[in-house]
Design a protein around this motif. Structure first.
Motif, PDB file in Angstrom:
ATOM      1  N   LEU A  31       0.920  -1.253  -0.681  1.00  0.00           N
ATOM      2  CA  LEU A  31       0.017  -0.052  -0.329  1.00  0.00           C
ATOM      3  C   LEU A  31       1.243   1.300   0.149  1.00  0.00           C
ATOM      4  CD1 LEU A  31      -2.178  -1.370   2.251  1.00  0.00           C
ATOM      5  CD2 LEU A  31      -3.144  -1.203   0.676  1.00  0.00           C
ATOM      6  N   GLU A  32       1.177   2.284  -1.134  1.00  0.00           N
ATOM      7  CA  GLU A  32       1.536   3.069  -1.305  1.00  0.00           C
ATOM      8  C   GLU A  32       1.212   4.128  -1.415  1.00  0.00           C
ATOM      9  OE1 GLU A  32       4.131   6.138  -1.634  1.00  0.00           O
ATOM     10  OE2 GLU A  32       4.956   4.127  -1.168  1.00  0.00           O
ATOM     11  N   MET A  33       0.824   5.267  -0.565  1.00  0.00           N
ATOM     12  CA  MET A  33      -0.054   6.681  -0.422  1.00  0.00           C
ATOM     13  C   MET A  33       0.172   7.400  -1.746  1.00  0.00           C
ATOM     14  SD  MET A  33       1.247   9.129   2.326  1.00  0.00           S
ATOM     15  CE  MET A  33       2.680   9.716   2.189  1.00  0.00           C
ATOM     16  N   GLY A  34       1.264   7.255  -2.321  1.00  0.00           N
ATOM     17  CA  GLY A  34       1.610   8.404  -3.330  1.00  0.00           C
ATOM     18  C   GLY A  34       1.453   6.997  -4.429  1.00  0.00           C
ATOM     19  N   GLU A  35       1.569   7.357  -6.158  1.00  0.00           N
ATOM     20  CA  GLU A  35       1.948   7.217  -7.322  1.00  0.00           C
ATOM     21  C   GLU A  35       3.428   6.194  -7.089  1.00  0.00           C
ATOM     22  OE1 GLU A  35       0.103   9.247 -10.273  1.00  0.00           O
ATOM     23  OE2 GLU A  35      -1.531   9.708  -9.051  1.00  0.00           O
ATOM     24  N   TYR A  36       4.307   6.502  -7.421  1.00  0.00           N
ATOM     25  CA  TYR A  36       5.296   6.076  -7.727  1.00  0.00           C
ATOM     26  C   TYR A  36       6.083   4.050  -6.434  1.00  0.00           C
ATOM     27  CZ  TYR A  36       5.926  10.095 -11.146  1.00  0.00           C
ATOM     28  OH  TYR A  36       5.221  11.082 -11.689  1.00  0.00           O
ATOM     29  N   TYR A  37       6.232   3.714  -7.067  1.00  0.00           N
ATOM     30  CA  TYR A  37       6.826   2.651  -6.089  1.00  0.00           C
ATOM     31  C   TYR A  37       8.610   2.515  -6.599  1.00  0.00           C
ATOM     32  CZ  TYR A  37       3.157   0.280  -4.533  1.00  0.00           C
ATOM     33  OH  TYR A  37       1.842  -0.282  -4.088  1.00  0.00           O
ATOM     34  N   SER A  38       9.234   1.732  -5.749  1.00  0.00           N
ATOM     35  CA  SER A  38      10.647   2.076  -5.893  1.00  0.00           C
ATOM     36  C   SER A  38      11.504   3.002  -6.620  1.00  0.00           C
ATOM     37  CB  SER A  38      10.937   0.695  -5.867  1.00  0.00           C
ATOM     38  OG  SER A  38      10.421  -0.361  -5.716  1.00  0.00           O
ATOM     39  N   TYR A  39      12.172   4.310  -5.791  1.00  0.00           N
ATOM     40  CA  TYR A  39      12.873   4.921  -6.609  1.00  0.00           C
ATOM     41  C   TYR A  39      13.559   5.701  -6.074  1.00  0.00           C
ATOM     42  CZ  TYR A  39      10.045   8.538  -3.624  1.00  0.00           C
ATOM     43  OH  TYR A  39       9.262   9.020  -2.733  1.00  0.00           O
ATOM     44  N   ALA A  40      14.870   6.534  -6.541  1.00  0.00           N
ATOM     45  CA  ALA A  40      16.031   6.331  -6.073  1.00  0.00           C
ATOM     46  C   ALA A  40      15.744   8.263  -5.061  1.00  0.00           C
ATOM     47  CB  ALA A  40      17.374   6.425  -6.837  1.00  0.00           C
ATOM     48  N   GLN A  41      15.773   8.093  -3.684  1.00  0.00           N
ATOM     49  CA  GLN A  41      15.450   9.546  -3.408  1.00  0.00           C
ATOM     50  C   GLN A  41      16.264  10.375  -3.748  1.00  0.00           C
ATOM     51  OE1 GLN A  41      13.563   9.662   0.600  1.00  0.00           O
ATOM     52  NE2 GLN A  41      11.437   8.153  -0.269  1.00  0.00           N
ATOM     53  N   CYS A  42      17.550   8.832  -2.839  1.00  0.00           N
ATOM     54  CA  CYS A  42      19.254   9.893  -2.894  1.00  0.00           C
ATOM     55  C   CYS A  42      18.954  10.935  -3.985  1.00  0.00           C
ATOM     56  CB  CYS A  42      20.346   9.047  -2.976  1.00  0.00           C
ATOM     57  SG  CYS A  42      19.998   8.787  -1.061  1.00  0.00           S
ATOM     58  N   GLY A  43      18.749  10.258  -5.417  1.00  0.00           N
ATOM     59  CA  GLY A  43      18.700  11.112  -6.936  1.00  0.00           C
ATOM     60  C   GLY A  43      18.067  12.286  -7.074  1.00  0.00           C
ATOM     61  N   LEU A  44      17.313  12.845  -6.605  1.00  0.00           N
ATOM     62  CA  LEU A  44      16.179  13.827  -6.923  1.00  0.00           C
ATOM     63  C   LEU A  44      16.949  15.614  -6.776  1.00  0.00           C
ATOM     64  CD1 LEU A  44      13.166  13.161  -4.477  1.00  0.00           C
ATOM     65  CD2 LEU A  44      13.326  13.032  -6.476  1.00  0.00           C
TER      66      LEU A  44
END
Length: 438
Positions: A31-44
């Motif tokens: 259950l993900e409250m947003g729309e994206y799974y498994s992404y690299a936050q450190c790359g933002l």
């Protein structure tokens, strides 16, 4: 067996994948409250800076459809869990109630944004998710010239660098006396010099009070002055997403993170937690800590998934290792800072040294500023900080390994480390520093 995972990023999906691999009969719902799974936050921050050539899509490790179609996971988006019934073993939110046999809470953390006056004005952003980053990147198309970054931690420094590299005029505001508070003040001076050398307007010991503007932010108001701003980034820290657990009886750390044991279990049977919403055992402090990083989240998620599916695996803990690029410098550290050691009443000795990162007769040698801290009586290494232009990452990883195994300064001297003139001296810089102890 019905497994429910709350959270679809590093810890949550690391766990879900282990459950699928270990339990052939697993029914896994994520259950993900947003729309994206498994992404690299450190790359933002680097996406904002234009360094991620494929854009934000390059930061997504797996699309949600992959989890559904390839792995058979019931991966749901826009599902925010608002309540956990630990007696009935049900999680619920707007329009859904889902039963579980075993539950993992991997809800991560959210940026801290104080209730400043005017904080809702257009142009004021925090950065933690892909939608956050999309909003900032779209705002950049308006060509803001004066950008204010509030907070001198990792995200604040990375954002400041990426804006400067795009030709923006950047003001960096830090409430306390130094940037990079996980470093000792003596090391932080190098960070300050690097910021000012690259044109950052650095304001220390200054506190933000609010914002002014007509619909969009135009000024940042501090306790000392008013600063022109076309855009603002708030990066003063994060808080664990655990607010929905208040009535569950799940034990929380003073930081708000969920307390877990080495198996990633909470105090409630069949409820596990991992990642940025959970504690991490610190091997040097010898108690639970809260240091939310992607490295820990992936490890803890994997271990939680294995244990939930019936294997037995423990999380061995952390030693506080981190690294950051800031303009031409690399900032690395592991173990304890002097402030942390003092709080624990450790009797310490510090060695400071400036040593070239490889043989001086080979072209391109760069100075490493090294600080090693050790226990006075046993000479056990307690912490290390290194700042320089080249060779920092290699040494920090060696020191992190030494801390993990509770090695002494003499042990550092005795390590058999790689040597060739383009990479090192016959004595590695950290060994040279270790030999300078009293």
């Amino acid at each position: 067996m019905k497994y429910v995972v709350i959270g679809g990023d590093a810890a949550g999906m690391s766990a879900a994948m282990q459950i699928i691999r270990q339990d052939d009969n697993a029914k896994v719902t994520t259950l993900e409250m947003g729309e994206y799974y498994s992404y690299a936050q450190c790359g933002l921050p680097y996406a904002v800076g234009g360094l991620v050539k494929g854009g934000l899509d390059d930061l997504v490790a797996r699309e949600v459809e992959t989890f559904r179609e390839k792995y058979g996971i019931d991966a749901r988006v826009n599902h925010e869990v608002k309540h956990v019934d630990i007696d009935e073993k049900v999680v619920s939110g707007d329009g859904f109630n889902i039963p579980y046999d075993r539950l993992l809470i991997a809800t991560g953390a959210s940026p801290i944004v104080p209730d400043w006056e005017g904080v809702d004005l257009d142009g004021i952003h925090s950065i933690k998710t892909i939608p956050d980053t999309e909003t900032i990147m779209n705002d950049m198309k308006k060509d803001p010239r004066h950008i204010v970054v509030i907070g001198g931690g990792y995200i604040g420094l990375e954002m400041a660098e990426n804006f400067v590299e795009q030709g923006k005029k950047v003001t960096l505001i830090q409430r306390g006396p130094q940037l990079g508070t996980i470093f000792d003040k003596e090391m932080a001076k190098l960070i300050h010099e690097e910021a000012t050398d690259h044109g950052v307007n650095l304001l220390l010991n200054e506190e933000v009070k609010g914002f002014k503007g007509e619909d969009r932010v135009q000024e940042v108001i501090t306790d000392k002055q008013t600063i022109k701003a076309d855009m603002v980034i708030v990066a003063i820290g994060v808080k664990p997403n655990t607010h929905f657990l208040k009535e569950t009886g799940i034990h929380l750390h003073e930081s708000g993170a969920i307390k877990v044991n080495a198996y990633m279990e909470t105090n409630i049977k069949d409820v596990y937690a991992a990642g940025d919403c959970a504690t991490q055992y610190h091997r040097i402090k010898e108690h639970d800590d809260f240091i939310p990083l992607g490295t820990h989240a992936n490890k803890q998620g994997r271990i939680a998934g294995l244990n939930m599916a019936g294997s037995t695996r423990t999380f061995k803990g952390i030693v506080g290792t981190s690294i950051l690029k800031f303009f031409s410098l690399t900032l690395g550290r592991c173990g304890l800072s002097q402030k942390e050691a003092d709080a624990l009443h450790f009797p310490t000795v510090i060695v400071d040294a400036e040593i070239p990162h490889h043989a001086t007769y080979y072209p391109g040698a760069e100075v490493l500023t090294i600080r090693l801290m050790y226990q006075r009586h046993t000479e056990q290494l307690l912490g290390a900080q290194i700042i320089g232009k080249e060779g920092v990452d290699k040494r920090v990883d060696v020191l992190a390994t030494a801390l993990y195994h509770k090695m002494t300064m003499e042990d550092l001297e005795n390590l058999d480390l790689a040597y060739a003139p383009p990479y090192n001296g016959v004595w590695d810089p950290i060994q040279q520093a270790a030999r300078r102890r009293g």
